[in-house]
Every structure is written in structure tokens, then in C-alpha cells.
Write a protein that holds these residues in place. Structure first.
Motif, PDB file in Angstrom:
ATOM      1  N   GLU A 194      40.889 -16.540  15.679  1.00  0.00           N
ATOM      2  CA  GLU A 194      39.688 -16.604  15.242  1.00  0.00           C
ATOM      3  C   GLU A 194      39.213 -15.331  14.717  1.00  0.00           C
ATOM      4  O   GLU A 194      39.475 -14.392  14.968  1.00  0.00           O
ATOM      5  N   PRO A 195      38.019 -15.565  13.889  1.00  0.00           N
ATOM      6  CA  PRO A 195      37.424 -14.442  13.404  1.00  0.00           C
ATOM      7  C   PRO A 195      36.996 -13.469  14.536  1.00  0.00           C
ATOM      8  O   PRO A 195      36.576 -14.154  15.440  1.00  0.00           O
ATOM      9  N   GLY A 196      36.991 -12.047  14.160  1.00  0.00           N
ATOM     10  CA  GLY A 196      36.581 -11.159  15.214  1.00  0.00           C
ATOM     11  C   GLY A 196      37.808 -10.717  16.053  1.00  0.00           C
ATOM     12  O   GLY A 196      37.426 -10.413  17.194  1.00  0.00           O
ATOM     13  N   CYS A 197      38.822 -11.098  15.869  1.00  0.00           N
ATOM     14  CA  CYS A 197      40.092 -10.569  16.381  1.00  0.00           C
ATOM     15  C   CYS A 197      40.049 -11.226  17.591  1.00  0.00           C
ATOM     16  O   CYS A 197      40.378 -10.366  18.718  1.00  0.00           O
ATOM     17  N   ARG A 198      39.804 -12.499  17.787  1.00  0.00           N
ATOM     18  CA  ARG A 198      40.132 -13.205  18.873  1.00  0.00           C
ATOM     19  C   ARG A 198      41.530 -14.083  18.805  1.00  0.00           C
ATOM     20  O   ARG A 198      41.717 -14.696  17.647  1.00  0.00           O
TER      21      ARG A 198
ATOM     22  N   CYS B 152      40.095 -18.375  24.657  1.00  0.00           N
ATOM     23  CA  CYS B 152      40.083 -17.124  23.567  1.00  0.00           C
ATOM     24  C   CYS B 152      40.016 -15.819  24.325  1.00  0.00           C
ATOM     25  O   CYS B 152      39.362 -15.550  25.453  1.00  0.00           O
ATOM     26  N   ASP B 153      40.590 -14.905  23.736  1.00  0.00           N
ATOM     27  CA  ASP B 153      40.848 -13.512  24.167  1.00  0.00           C
ATOM     28  C   ASP B 153      40.623 -12.471  23.104  1.00  0.00           C
ATOM     29  O   ASP B 153      41.160 -12.966  22.046  1.00  0.00           O
ATOM     30  N   ALA B 154      40.464 -11.368  23.442  1.00  0.00           N
ATOM     31  CA  ALA B 154      40.244 -10.267  22.314  1.00  0.00           C
ATOM     32  C   ALA B 154      41.817  -9.865  22.104  1.00  0.00           C
ATOM     33  O   ALA B 154      42.727  -9.981  22.935  1.00  0.00           O
ATOM     34  N   VAL B 155      41.950  -9.711  20.655  1.00  0.00           N
ATOM     35  CA  VAL B 155      43.341  -9.424  20.357  1.00  0.00           C
ATOM     36  C   VAL B 155      43.813  -8.233  21.147  1.00  0.00           C
ATOM     37  O   VAL B 155      43.170  -7.186  20.725  1.00  0.00           O
TER      38      VAL B 155
ATOM     39  N   ALA C 280      42.724  -4.818   5.433  1.00  0.00           N
ATOM     40  CA  ALA C 280      41.571  -5.874   5.161  1.00  0.00           C
ATOM     41  C   ALA C 280      42.197  -7.212   5.921  1.00  0.00           C
ATOM     42  O   ALA C 280      43.115  -7.965   5.596  1.00  0.00           O
ATOM     43  N   GLY C 281      41.200  -7.840   6.724  1.00  0.00           N
ATOM     44  CA  GLY C 281      41.346  -9.106   7.254  1.00  0.00           C
ATOM     45  C   GLY C 281      42.014  -8.785   8.450  1.00  0.00           C
ATOM     46  O   GLY C 281      42.591  -9.889   9.228  1.00  0.00           O
ATOM     47  N   GLY C 282      42.938  -7.675   8.786  1.00  0.00           N
ATOM     48  CA  GLY C 282      43.732  -7.447   9.988  1.00  0.00           C
ATOM     49  C   GLY C 282      42.833  -7.131  11.213  1.00  0.00           C
ATOM     50  O   GLY C 282      41.777  -6.404  11.311  1.00  0.00           O
ATOM     51  N   CYS C 283      43.713  -7.044  12.239  1.00  0.00           N
ATOM     52  CA  CYS C 283      42.973  -6.363  13.527  1.00  0.00           C
ATOM     53  C   CYS C 283      43.776  -5.437  14.294  1.00  0.00           C
ATOM     54  O   CYS C 283      42.908  -4.464  14.721  1.00  0.00           O
ATOM     55  N   CYS C 284      44.918  -5.138  13.702  1.00  0.00           N
ATOM     56  CA  CYS C 284      45.455  -4.076  14.709  1.00  0.00           C
ATOM     57  C   CYS C 284      46.057  -2.939  13.454  1.00  0.00           C
ATOM     58  O   CYS C 284      46.332  -3.300  12.300  1.00  0.00           O
TER      59      CYS C 284
END
Length: 269
Positions: free
Chosen positions: A13-17, A28-31, A45-49
Motif C-alpha cells: 500500500e502507499p506509504g511503504c506499508r 498492514c505493517d510498515a515495510v 522513485a516509488g520504492g521504499c527501501c
């Protein structure tokens, strides 16, 4: 959000969840990012890690395999490999260096100097005798000395002497003059002596420094027919009269040279 998910399904989900469907509920948890490198690049761009496809070193992004030097010096070499930065610095031999250069990679300390039982740092200037006549400098473990230059003297050798505390000899002060020596006639006059050099109207005096000072006497004629006495500067109005080249005494009468009918008399005032 109106989407149907199968039990056990996972999605982002958006917000790196990171979310999962369990027993009809969405959890849902944080990535959680596992970063296997020391200098990862920021998330794309668009990535979390962060990613280990390059390196971020001192705020500068480096590509994979990039070789570079850090900003604090050009002697250390670094390389970016799989998000890790490895640096290699040159190995410097221990001890001092004879000729240090700012461009050298190895930092070294110039050799010190040992002179007359004392140790001086590189570049130190000193006077071994403490009088300033000799100046020495320590250069890379060697002492170089130079002597103070002395002026050329214009006096004979027997008139030169070295004063205490001085580096160079100087001429002795000439003795004080005892009189005035005149080269034209070889006569020496003592200090304070007055004389006339040949002109009775000129009077000279021998001064204390051996020089001669002369001045002329200005005569004031108070009578029209004075007598000029040899050896005397100014004409004399008290001894008689001079008329037409002849000398007459006081109260003496004589005929006029211009008119024989006239009789003249010399009167001293």
C-alpha cells in the motif's frame, strides 16, 4: 478499497506499508528493509527501501565500480562495490623526511639539528654565540651558518678596533685638534689665536674644531680727507689730512693745488 483479496494474499500500500489478508481481515505493517551494504543509494522513485546498486559516500552518489578519492585528500583511493565503499591509503615509512613537500601523500616531520650540544627544530634560526654576529638555520638536519656582513672602512689598519658587543670593526675617532694648520705657509695657530692673513681688514680666528673662521672689518669714513696708515685697515681721521696725494698734519696750512690764491688748513675734528 473495493478490491477482493484471496486469503493469505500480500500486497503493498502507499506509504511503504505491507498488507496481508488473514481470516477475512486486512493486516498492514510498515515495510521492513534489509540492507546488506554499508553505503546504499536512497530508495528509487516509488520504492521504499535503499538499494545497493550503487554507493552514497559523503553525500555524493557513486555508480557501481566507480573509483574515486575522498574530499579530504588525494592520496586515498576508494571504490564502490555492491553498495559498499572500500578505501585504501598509502603506506608511509616511519621516521623523518629530508625534504618535505606539501604534495607528498605521506606526512613526515623534517629532521632536527644537533649543534653544540643543543637540538633545534627544522627551520629554526639561532645565533650560536648570542651576539648576533653569526646566524645559523636548521635545514633538514643540517646547520648552515652565515656571518653578518661588515662595511668597508676607509681608515688605516692601525686605526681600526672592535668595540665590545659589536660584530664589525670600526674606525677610531680622530684626536681632537690642538690648533689650525695652514697649508699655504705652514704656520700652525693654537685654538683661539687671532691673526690677519695679509689683508689688514680681514681678521681670522682658530676655532676649537680646528677650522678657521674669518670676517672682514667694515670701515666708516667720518672725514673727507683721512690718512691711510700702512698695516692699518681703516683710514685715520685723527692723525692729519690727505690732500692731492700729500699728507698734512693738524692745523697745517698749505696752498690750494687748484687755485694758488687760496690757502687751505688741515683741521682734525
Amino acid at each position: 478499497r473495493g478490491l477482493s483479496r484471496e486469503p493469505g494474499a500480500r500486497w503493498s500500500e502507499p506509504g511503504c506499508r505491507s498488507c496481508t489478508c488473514q481470516e477475512g481481515r486486512v493486516l498492514c505493517d510498515a515495510v521492513s528493509c534489509s540492507i546488506p551494504c554499508s553505503h546504499p543509494l536512497p530508495p528509487p522513485a516509488g520504492g521504499c527501501c535503499p538499494t545497493c546498486t550503487g554507493c552514497l559516500h559523503e553525500g555524493v552518489a557513486r555508480a557501481e565500480g566507480d573509483v574515486f578519492s575522498p574530499s579530504d585528500g588525494n592520496c586515498t583511493v576508494c571504490v564502490c562495490l555492491a553498495g559498499n565503499v572500500s578505501c585504501l591509503s598509502p603506506e608511509c615509512p616511519p621516521g623523518s623526511c629530508p625534504n618535505p613537500s606539501p604534495s607528498d601523500c605521506c606526512s613526515c616531520h623534517p629532521a632536527k639539528c644537533s649543534f653544540r650540544g643543543r637540538t633545534y627544530a627544522h627551520g629554526a634560526r639561532f645565533s650560536p654565540d648570542g651576539d648576533g654576529c653569526t646566524t645559523c638555520v636548521c635545514q633538514g638536519g643540517e646547520v648552515e651558518c652565515s656571518f653578518a656582513p661588515c662595511p668597508i672602512l676607509d681608515c688605516p689598519q692601525h686605526q681600526r678596533h672592535l668595540r665590545p658587543g659589536q660584530c664589525c670593526s670600526s674606525c677610531r675617532d680622530p684626536p681632537a685638534p690642538t690648533g689650525c694648520f695652514l697649508d699655504d705657509n705652514g704656520v700652525e695657530f693654537p685654538v683661539g689665536q687671532l691673526w690677519s692673513p695679509g689683508d689688514p681688514c680681514e681678521l681670522c680666528i682658530c676655532q676649537a674644531d680646528g677650522s678657521v673662521s674669518c670676517r672682514r672689518t667694515e670701515c666708516l669714513e667720518t672725514c673727507p680727507y683721512p690718512i691711510r696708515i700702512p698695516g692699518q685697515c681703516c683710514p685715520d681721521c685723527s692723525a692729519g689730512c690727505t690732500y692731492m696725494g700729500r699728507v698734512f698734519s693738524n692745523n697745517e696750512t698749505f696752498p690750494s693745488e687748484l687755485d694758488p690764491c687760496l690757502s687751505c688748513i688741515c683741521l682734525v675734528r
